[in-house]
Design an enzyme around this catalytic site. Structure first.
Site, short mmCIF file in Angstrom:
data_model
loop_
_atom_site.label_atom_id
_atom_site.label_comp_id
_atom_site.label_asym_id
_atom_site.label_seq_id
_atom_site.Cartn_x
_atom_site.Cartn_y
_atom_site.Cartn_z
CG HIS A 1 12.19 -0.14 -0.97
ND1 HIS A 1 12.66 0.98 -0.35
CD2 HIS A 1 10.91 0.16 -1.33
CE1 HIS A 1 11.72 1.92 -0.33
NE2 HIS A 1 10.64 1.45 -0.92
CG ASN B 1 10.22 5.83 1.42
OD1 ASN B 1 10.75 4.72 1.57
ND2 ASN B 1 9.32 6.07 0.49
CG HIS C 1 3.07 -6.22 6.95
ND1 HIS C 1 2.25 -5.14 6.85
CD2 HIS C 1 2.35 -7.27 6.53
CE1 HIS C 1 1.07 -5.51 6.39
NE2 HIS C 1 1.11 -6.81 6.18
CE1 TYR D 1 3.97 -2.20 2.10
CE2 TYR D 1 6.23 -2.76 2.60
CZ TYR D 1 5.30 -1.86 2.14
OH TYR D 1 5.71 -0.63 1.70
FE1 HDD Z 1 6.52 -0.07 0.16
C1 HDD Z 1 8.97 -2.42 0.32
C2 HDD Z 1 8.43 2.05 2.10
C3 HDD Z 1 4.21 2.42 -0.27
C4 HDD Z 1 4.52 -2.24 -1.44
N1 HDD Z 1 8.34 -0.16 1.03
C5 HDD Z 1 9.19 -1.23 0.99
C6 HDD Z 1 10.38 -0.93 1.74
C7 HDD Z 1 10.23 0.33 2.24
C8 HDD Z 1 8.94 0.80 1.80
C9 HDD Z 1 11.21 1.08 3.10
C10 HDD Z 1 11.56 -1.86 1.90
C11 HDD Z 1 11.45 -2.65 3.17
C12 HDD Z 1 12.69 -3.50 3.35
O1 HDD Z 1 13.75 -2.91 3.55
O2 HDD Z 1 12.55 -4.71 3.28
N2 HDD Z 1 6.38 1.86 0.73
C13 HDD Z 1 7.22 2.52 1.59
C14 HDD Z 1 6.67 3.81 1.93
C15 HDD Z 1 5.49 3.91 1.25
C16 HDD Z 1 5.31 2.68 0.51
C17 HDD Z 1 7.31 4.82 2.86
C18 HDD Z 1 4.49 5.02 1.25
C19 HDD Z 1 4.29 5.81 2.25
N3 HDD Z 1 4.72 0.06 -0.73
C20 HDD Z 1 3.91 1.17 -0.77
C21 HDD Z 1 2.64 0.83 -1.38
C22 HDD Z 1 2.71 -0.51 -1.69
C23 HDD Z 1 4.03 -0.96 -1.28
C24 HDD Z 1 1.48 1.77 -1.60
C25 HDD Z 1 1.68 -1.40 -2.32
C26 HDD Z 1 0.40 -1.30 -2.12
N4 HDD Z 1 6.74 -1.97 -0.53
C27 HDD Z 1 5.76 -2.67 -1.14
C28 HDD Z 1 6.17 -4.10 -1.44
C29 HDD Z 1 7.58 -4.17 -0.81
C30 HDD Z 1 7.81 -2.75 -0.33
C31 HDD Z 1 6.03 -4.51 -2.86
C32 HDD Z 1 8.71 -4.74 -1.66
C33 HDD Z 1 9.44 -5.71 -0.78
C34 HDD Z 1 8.67 -5.80 0.43
O3 HDD Z 1 7.56 -5.00 0.34
O4 HDD Z 1 8.92 -6.47 1.40
O5 HDD Z 1 5.29 -4.98 -0.84
#
Ligand code: HDD
Length: 666
Positions: free
Chosen positions: A70, A143, A334, A357
């Site tokens: 993202h 999402n 988060h 997060y």
């Molecule tokens: Fe995630 C970012 C949505 C599963 C780890 N995720 C992130 C963002 C969105 C989502 C919209 C961007 C937020 C922003 O605009 O700053 N993610 C989802 C959805 C998931 C999902 C809808 C499943 C239902 N994500 C998911 C899992 C993990 C992560 C299973 C790890 C265990 N996601 C992250 C992250 C991010 C992230 C690596 C990247 C940047 C951030 O968190 O802030 O931690």
């Protein structure tokens, strides 16, 4: 100032538009900012030049790591209004007090691409909302697709490594048309359902404003009596859910790589505030095992026809950010940012997200005090015994930073649940510690089939062509074959059509799910269709009749349709300004086209402008006087959505509202 968050941010805003002396970061006014300090006009720069050093050092550190997924996103501020008191289900104040407007910040994003990638790539989109409530920040990090690729967070690094550009050549950027993604798909069949969604038109949304949002996981709502209901969260766009067509998306990627962010920015700037209704699918705890899937499995949705979506409030985005880095880049979402009255389920994907997060912000935002950044601060007071750390901006007074203490009357103190303190839902767990997947999570194809069954014929064809594009780009035949074998478990006919297009053997085994089950809510054909904020290109020439154009644009404006006058070059036509040309815009950037006047014979860009609108199934209105000119193009004026309008703009609007005329024969 509009709300609590806006007031809070005001204290941090810096406006240098008034008489503002340029100083160093120490407040020293500088007499010169263009030349470094040198030994002689043509001599070397001196180490003594603190001004140069400070300016350069700051510049050298301007970038922070982009989000691991993202990375490319765009945000805006807004407000959430509640329609009705939901205290039957939850004690969350922002969901029970209808008199309050809750400030929100939303960040939309693509998933795979880097920060500088294209907006119109085929991908899922992030839809993350931060509610600044009086009880603390509540984040709904969702999402535009209601299901996820994997069932357990421990597989997230594997998924992302497969989706992202391949490590040996950093290709491709922004899309999933490569071997590792499809290898993951075939070897991890739990990803089948979400992949069907990303290959559908949902993977290329027309704008952020026309996207649905989903919390994906099953969460809990908990009321003041401690009773819990399971819940799925939805965002329903009031303009309906609309997408691009793939050929159009690829052209826009070149014509305007900021297509989606510009659309959001301009809509808000103009006052066309985008709106979504918040929807709840609510399920009593007793119904947990009523379905033929496990409600804790994030690769499954709850069909809306079986569990209706109750619309509980409306979010309006009404203010662009002042500074993209300070706000959109530094915002930290988060799924674990909760308020009393909302709680988790045991979905193993959600449980793992709760770790990831905060952890990621430590490297992205440089330390544990990222919650103090203006965009991340709650609007309610916040205090605890956490101290110091990188980028600490508070000056904590006093002698104690521990709990329990007598020196400071045990402050900051905890708050009993009855008075608003957060307490985890008292779920009874009696289990063995195991590394395992529940049997109830092991069926991966029924809902993929239901999704496919629910699509209209054009949507099915788009999905097939998307598979053909993405899989067709794989280098290894066995990856293509494995992927087709997996699709064969959903629908044999679909797998056969794809196999034929990408040149691998069609499946011979009969493994598809035998089910006709549909969920009409899943087809975008059944979405809301409105004229509001649609955009139209009007082709004119220097010989065009000013009065006629004025009449036309007045009717368009009365119907909230946006327009631009386009010609071969920019010029003034009386009071009208024709500022867009065939060099600056293209029909892919508009929802519809009106050909009032064109010079004949048509120049190639003009022909392309008209023909692209035609093959992207858009409404084309034309004046009787240009009928002859249209004969030079592939436009067949007898086809649906091609309207001879002359003075009857309403005839055009009736066709425009349809948006895409899929029944047009090309
Ligand atoms: Fe995630 C970012 C949505 C599963 C780890 N995720 C992130 C963002 C969105 C989502 C919209 C961007 C937020 C922003 O605009 O700053 N993610 C989802 C959805 C998931 C999902 C809808 C499943 C239902 N994500 C998911 C899992 C993990 C992560 C299973 C790890 C265990 N996601 C992250 C992250 C991010 C992230 C690596 C990247 C940047 C951030 O968190 O802030 O931690």
């Amino acid at each position: 100032m509009t709300n609590e968050k806006d007031k809070q941010l005001e204290a941090f805003r810096r406006d240098h538009s008034e008489d503002t002396p340029l100083t160093t970061n120490q407040g020293l006014k500088m007499a010169e900012d263009e030349f470094s300090l040198k030994a002689g006009e043509r001599g070397p720069t001196l180490l003594e030049d603190f001004h140069f050093r400070e300016k350069m050092t700051h510049f050298d550190h301007e970038r922070i790591p982009e989000r691991i997924v993202h990375a490319r996103g765009y945000g805006a501020h807004g407000e959430f209004e509640l329609y009705e008191d939901l205290s039957e289900y939850t004690k969350a104040k922002f969901l029970t007090d209808t008199s309050k407007k809750t400030p929100v910040f939303v960040r939309f994003s693509t998933v795979q691409g880097s920060k500088g990638s294209n907006d119109t790539v085929r991908d899922a989109r992030g839809f993350a909302t931060k509610f600044y409530t009086e009880e603390g920040n509540y984040d709904l990090v969702g999402n535009n697709i209601p299901v996820f690729f994997i069932q357990d967070a421990i597989k997230f690094p594997d998924l992302v490594h497969a989706v992202k550009p391949e490590p040996h050549n950093e290709i491709p950027q922004g899309g999933t048309a490569h071997d590792t993604f499809w290898d993951f798909f075939a070897q991890n069949p739990e990803s089948t359902h979400m992949t069907m969604w990303t290959m559908s038109d949902r993977g290329i949304p027309k704008s952020f404003r026309t996207m649905e949002g989903f919390g994906v996981h099953t969460f809990r709502l908990v009321n003041a009596e401690g009773k819990s209901h399971f819940v799925k969260f939805h965002w329903k766009p009031l303009l309906g859910t609309h997408s691009l067509v793939w050929d159009e998306a690829q052209i826009i990627a070149g014509k305007n790589s900021d297509y989606n962010r510009e659309d959001l920015y301009e809509a808000i700037d103009k006052g066309d505030y985008p709106e979504w209704e918040l929807g709840f699918q609510i399920l009593p705890e007793e119904d947990e095992f009523k379905f033929d899937f496990d409600i804790l499995d994030p690769t499954k949705l709850w069909p809306e026809e079986e569990v209706p979506v109750k619309r509980v409030g409306k979010m309006t985005l009404n203010r662009n950010v002042d500074n993209v880095f300070a706000e959109t880049e530094q915002v930290a979402f988060h799924p674990g940012h909760l308020v009393p009255g909302i709680d988790f389920s045991n979905d193993p994907l959600l449980q793992g997200r709760l770790f990831s997060y905060t952890d990621t912000q430590l490297s992205r935002l440089g330390g544990p005090n990222f919650h103090q950044l203006p965009i991340n601060r709650p609007v309610c007071p916040f205090a605890n015994n956490q101290r110091d750390g990188m980028h600490q901006t508070f000056v904590h007074k006093g002698q104690t930073a521990y709990h329990n203490n007598a020196i400071n009357n045990n402050n900051p103190h905890t708050t009993p649940a009855e008075e608003g303190g957060f307490e985890h839902y008292h779920e009874k767990i009696d289990a063995h510690k195991v590394r395992a997947r529940s049997e109830s999570f092991k069926e991966h194809y029924s809902q993929a089939k239901m999704f496919y069954n629910s699509l209209s014929q054009p949507e099915k064809e788009h999905l097939r062509d998307a598979f053909a594009f993405e899989l067709g780009k794989c280098k290894h035949d066995f990856v293509k074959e494995n992927a087709v074998a997996n699709i064969n478990k959903v629908d044999k006919d679909l797998a056969t059509q794809i196999a034929e297009k990408i040149g691998v053997d069609a499946p011979t085994t009969d493994e598809e799910v035998k089910s006709d089950k549909k969920s009409p809510a899943l087809s975008m054909e059944n979405t809301v269709k409105k004229l509001d904020t649609l955009s139209v290109a009007i082709l004119v020439t220097e010989q065009s009749d000013e009065a006629k154009i004025k009449k036309l644009i007045t009717t368009l404006a009365d119907n909230k349709v946006n327009y631009k006058l386009v010609s071969e070059k920019a010029f003034k036509l009386g009071e009208l300004k024709v500022s867009e040309t065939f060099d600056t815009v293209h029909s892919t950037l508009f929802d519809g086209l009106i050909v009032l006047d064109v010079k004949t014979p048509l120049l190639p860009p003009v022909k392309d402008f008209i023909e692209a609108a035609n093959r992207h199934f858009k409404t084309i209105g034309y004046d009787a006087s240009v009928a002859k000119a249209l004969e030079e193009t592939a436009v067949d004026v007898t086809q649906p959505g091609i309207v001879e309008m002359s003075d009857d703009t309403n005839k055009y609007l009736d066709a425009l509202v349809v948006q895409r005329h899929w029944d047009r024969k090309l």
